[in-house]
Enzyme design. Sequence first.
Site, PDB file in Angstrom:
ATOM      1  N   SER A 264      -5.731   4.405 -10.555  1.00 40.54           N
ATOM      2  CA  SER A 264      -5.469   4.308  -8.944  1.00 40.54           C
ATOM      3  C   SER A 264      -5.856   5.522  -8.357  1.00 40.54           C
ATOM      4  CB  SER A 264      -3.996   3.701  -9.076  1.00 40.54           C
ATOM      5  OG  SER A 264      -3.108   4.725  -9.607  1.00 40.54           O
ATOM      6  N   HIS A 322      -2.048   9.418  -6.486  1.00 42.15           N
ATOM      7  CA  HIS A 322      -2.396   8.569  -5.535  1.00 42.15           C
ATOM      8  C   HIS A 322      -2.968   9.378  -3.980  1.00 42.15           C
ATOM      9  CE1 HIS A 322      -0.299   4.847  -6.734  1.00 42.15           C
ATOM     10  NE2 HIS A 322      -1.065   5.485  -7.571  1.00 42.15           N
TER      11      HIS A 322
END
Length: 360
Positions: A264, A322
């Site tokens: 991610s 992230h």
Amino acid sequence: MALRLLMNLKQVPAFTSSSPLTFCRGQLLNPAKFNQHQSNVLRFSRQNRSNVPRGESFAPRQTIVPTELAPESGYIDPSSLWKCFAFTVAFTTGSFVAVTIWEYETIRSRAMTALRSKLNLNWFRERARNGRQEVDQWRKEVSGWWSRLTPGERVFAPICALNVVVFGLWRLPQLQPMMVRYFASNPAARAVCWPMFLSTLSHYSLFHIAANMYVLHSFSHAAVATLGREQFLGLYLSAGVIASFASHIFKTVMRQPGLSLGASGAIMAVLAYVCTQYPDTQLSIVFLPMYTFSAGAAIKVIMGIDLAGVLLGWKIFDHAAHLGGALFGLFWAHYGSTRVWPLREHFVGYWHELRGPPKK
């Protein structure tokens, strides 16, 4: 939060109809619980050490928790960040150099193919086809399937295949010591460099890999259409390692060691780049399609949530990874694609001289 992309095909022809944004770079193990379990094991070992004869070695019997599976969750040496930083710079540079060579060799190969097609090679082709009809038929089917894929899918397919293979390796108990050591990123581990990259190919749960690959598939079309496959791959690989480095910095500063894995961080870079390039593209929540909002607003909200997670110490996801991936995507959208990527022309000239003239 899952989002579905509602776009105008004239604006972004490479987008698919649905783009959920639910993905995470998760924590694999809880270090606190593991430390408590490990202390119980050591306490059990000390209590039973007196029952072992002096002439018998005690070491072979310490098999309750294999040391290979034990994540280093103690002291994080801040000096290891320099090693991580050097690896990040080297890997990022190497990634863009590699995709530049790939781009050059592809253009060179196409030029040579076009040149050789003008020559009379029918005799050689007929001899090569004898005894290879079945192989040629199989290759023809694979080539036909590959040609029907979009440029984004041709880049996505190998990435997804690698992630699926690594996901399958997690299911093999005999390989889990190696998987924990090299396919999960942890600043307190002995090996800190290559896990920064290998962890971006690693997913432990089915939902984790399914959500990440679905999001990557949805947004890779627009990114590849804008960047090209070589630049996209350089962005994706580099962003994964940069996201891992951001996670290492956060864990070192906060003194919170732990295992992290997932793609991610790299996907956030792709998402940030696409949302920056197409800020007016409309998104909507899958279960609430009547409410729409712009892609520009979506990336701001997502990054705001990750920033809050970093500041408030949320441990559900690796919010630092992230945020690091998203910031690199923003950097590439505003500066990298226009200022950094064109610098490869200097290396292409050097590589062309090194390769020399093509052989006839």
